[in-house]
Design a protein around this motif. Structure first.
Motif, PDB file in Angstrom:
ATOM      1  N   HIS A  55       1.023  -1.166  -0.176  1.00  0.00           N
ATOM      2  CA  HIS A  55       0.087  -0.080   0.107  1.00  0.00           C
ATOM      3  C   HIS A  55       1.040   1.219   0.031  1.00  0.00           C
ATOM      4  O   HIS A  55       1.613   1.254   0.766  1.00  0.00           O
ATOM      5  CB  HIS A  55      -0.888   0.104   1.251  1.00  0.00           C
ATOM      6  N   ASP A  83       0.787   5.247   0.220  1.00  0.00           N
ATOM      7  CA  ASP A  83       0.024   6.663   0.928  1.00  0.00           C
ATOM      8  C   ASP A  83       0.475   7.689   0.302  1.00  0.00           C
ATOM      9  O   ASP A  83       1.163   8.643   1.112  1.00  0.00           O
ATOM     10  CB  ASP A  83      -0.074   6.326   2.328  1.00  0.00           C
ATOM     11  N   GLY A  88      -1.382  10.989   2.149  1.00  0.00           N
ATOM     12  CA  GLY A  88      -0.823  11.230   3.271  1.00  0.00           C
ATOM     13  C   GLY A  88       0.484  11.585   3.702  1.00  0.00           C
ATOM     14  O   GLY A  88       0.838  12.347   4.280  1.00  0.00           O
ATOM     15  N   LEU A  94      -4.259   3.349   7.825  1.00  0.00           N
ATOM     16  CA  LEU A  94      -3.810   2.558   6.572  1.00  0.00           C
ATOM     17  C   LEU A  94      -4.135   1.122   6.895  1.00  0.00           C
ATOM     18  O   LEU A  94      -4.073   0.609   7.843  1.00  0.00           O
ATOM     19  CB  LEU A  94      -2.167   3.121   6.518  1.00  0.00           C
ATOM     20  N   GLY A  99       4.320   4.253   2.687  1.00  0.00           N
ATOM     21  CA  GLY A  99       3.367   3.190   2.616  1.00  0.00           C
ATOM     22  C   GLY A  99       3.799   2.068   3.445  1.00  0.00           C
ATOM     23  O   GLY A  99       4.667   1.869   4.275  1.00  0.00           O
TER      24      GLY A  99
END
Length: 511
Positions: free
Chosen positions: A46, A48, A51, A88, A121
């Motif tokens: 993942h 981000d 963010g 997350l 991430g």
């Protein structure tokens, strides 16, 4: 800005402090790198981007106001997907937690945020940290940036590959039997397992509570020391956390980098060599020893006779603890829920069975069965009890050895990175990759893996492991940094600079 992705975290921190670069620029450069190469490497589960950039903007505002939170404020970082991150996903590389978003942060993640490090991430891993190759991830394997046909180590291959491929200057991993150090060895990165209890485990999804430890994944020993000092220290929410200050890790790394090891006694573990060890790995190990001697260290052979039983003991203790820890994934409270087919009103047990069958991979099921058997009535004393006795003997071996020497050393892993799929169907062969790293987890002592060069057979990285007594983490940083300095001078630059480019070949590595 693309050149900045090759800088160390310490260099980036200096550039941020000097105002020659912004956190937004650094974070965006790493996000661009992820977009460019992670399709081939698959280090992240993942990313981000939104963010991370928000955190970078806040960092730049603090820098402009002259109120940075930490020396590393604004330096981006990746986090292994076994650590809880509020907002997350945290999957532990398993389908059974697919889509789960924790309502809280692990203590180490909270400390990263409190220091202002943008989180890029979550990185890929063997499911619930069970594996040595990151091939057991439910979301597909990570590939070694040095050779995309080879494994990046495990269970934390995603963090190691992200750092090696310059998709993050820093990363967090966890080490249960070598899951930071072994990936470090095969990807040419630095991996540190702190003293057990020296870094909080609160918010770490447990594999084996008595073995798991969070630690740094970086490209230099100094970077690891900076990150270790940030995440380490007492945490009242973790009952195993040690209530005393960390030693001066950054100071030790800087002292070691000066290249003076006069008076340091280095013990070579005789049981961690011989048949089964790749000749090229041993050659780099011997060359590294010679460099330590030139730096003033005294090298002696030390016997730790019970280390030969460490692997067997570990693969009874770990599955036993894992079978207990994973019992909470029962489809009743959170995570995946699968309804059994052909049953109109299934019982809770039938739903649990269907969910665990669909949600757990083969390696997780194998270890749950093994652990449950080892803990069962009539077998507890014969298996788990005996393994704990061996664990005690291994701890005594360490204690006796450290009466003779300041640190112990060995190759980190018996071989360089093997090819994807080569050992996937042979669990015993896979487990042997952790032969040199497991004793440290059983005894709770700290260790570091430092790149020792490229093996002659395949031109792939090998690692040099340094172990120290519990609570003497500064020793691994001093010796590791001294070796790193000597090897960097020998190579004419960092080891990662010798790797081929991901952009120039589909079977090579980093730019």
């Amino acid at each position: 800005m693309s050149d900045r992705i090759h800088s160390t975290a310490a260099e980036l921190a200096e550039a941020l402090a000097a105002g020659s670069v912004t956190s937004v620029d650094l974070t965006q450069a790493h996000l661009d790198r992820i977009a460019a190469v992670d399709g081939d490497v698959h280090a992240y589960l993942h990313v981000d981007a939104e963010g991370a950039l928000e955190q970078a903007v806040a960092s730049d505002e603090r820098r402009a106001a002259g109120t940075p939170l930490h020396a590393l404020d604004g330096v981006p970082i990746a986090v292994k997907d076994v650590l809880a991150t509020a907002g997350l996903p945290t999957t532990c590389g398993s389908k059974i937690l697919e889509g789960w978003i924790p309502p809280y942060d692990a203590t180490v993640v909270a400390r990263l945020k409190a220091a202002g490090l943008p989180i890029l991430g979550k990185t890929n891993m063997d499911e619930f940290a069970m594996g040595s190759s990151t091939e057991h991830s439910a979301y597909g394997p990570t590939r070694n940036p040095w050779d995309l046909d080879r494994i990046p180590g495990g269970s934390g291959g995603g963090s190691a590959a992200a750092v090696a491929a310059h998709m993050a200057p820093l990363a967090l991993g966890t080490d249960t039997g070598g899951s930071i150090r072994q990936p470090g060895a095969v990807t040419g990165t630095v991996g540190v397992k702190p003293t057990y209890g020296g870094v909080s485990r609160y918010g770490l999804v447990a594999l084996a509570n008595s073995l798991d430890q969070v630690g740094p994944v970086t490209r230099t020993v100094l970077d690891s020391a900076l990150l270790h000092e940030l995440i380490g220290g007492h945490d009242p929410r973790d009952s195993t956390s040690i209530d005393q200050p960390l030693p001066g890790l950054v100071a030790a790394a800087r002292q070691g980098a000066a290249g003076d090891l006069a008076g340091v006694r280095v013990g070579v573990i005789t049981e961690l060599a011989g048949d089964g060890w790749q000749p090229g790995v041993m050659a780099r190990f011997e060359e590294s020893l010679e460099l330590l001697v030139k730096a003033g260290a005294e090298v002696v052979e030390v016997s730790c006779p019970h280390f030969v039983h460490a692997l067997a003991a570990y693969y009874l203790i770990l599955p036993a603890e894992a079978s207990s820890n994973l019992a909470k994934f029962d489809a009743m409270r959170y995570g995946l829920r699968v309804m059994p087919q052909g049953i109109d009103s299934p019982s809770a047990e039938e739903v649990m069975r269907a969910t665990r069958e669909a949600g757990f991979g083969d390696e997780v099921k194998r270890r749950i069965v093994l652990g449950t058997y080892a803990l069962s009535s009539g077998y507890y004393d014969a298996y788990y009890g005996q393994a704990q006795k061996v664990r005690t003997l291994i701890g005594r071996d360490f204690a006796a050895a450290f009466e003779q020497v300041d640190v112990l050393v060995s190759p980190t892993a018996p071989t360089t990175a093997f090819k994807l799929g080569e050992k996937l169907d042979d669990p015993i062969a896979m487990y042997l990759n952790d032969l040199a790293t497991i004793p440290a987890n059983l005894a709770g002592v700290p260790g570091v893996s430092v790149p020792s060069g490229l093996a002659d057979e395949d031109a792939l990285p090998a690692g040099f492991q340094v172990l120290a007594p519990a609570l003497a983490d500064e020793r691994v940083y001093r010796v590791g940094a001294a070796l790193e300095t000597a090897l960097t001078e020998k190579w004419g630059g960092p080891l990662l600079a010798q790797a081929p480019s991901l952009e120039s070949t589909q079977n090579g590595a980093l730019a």
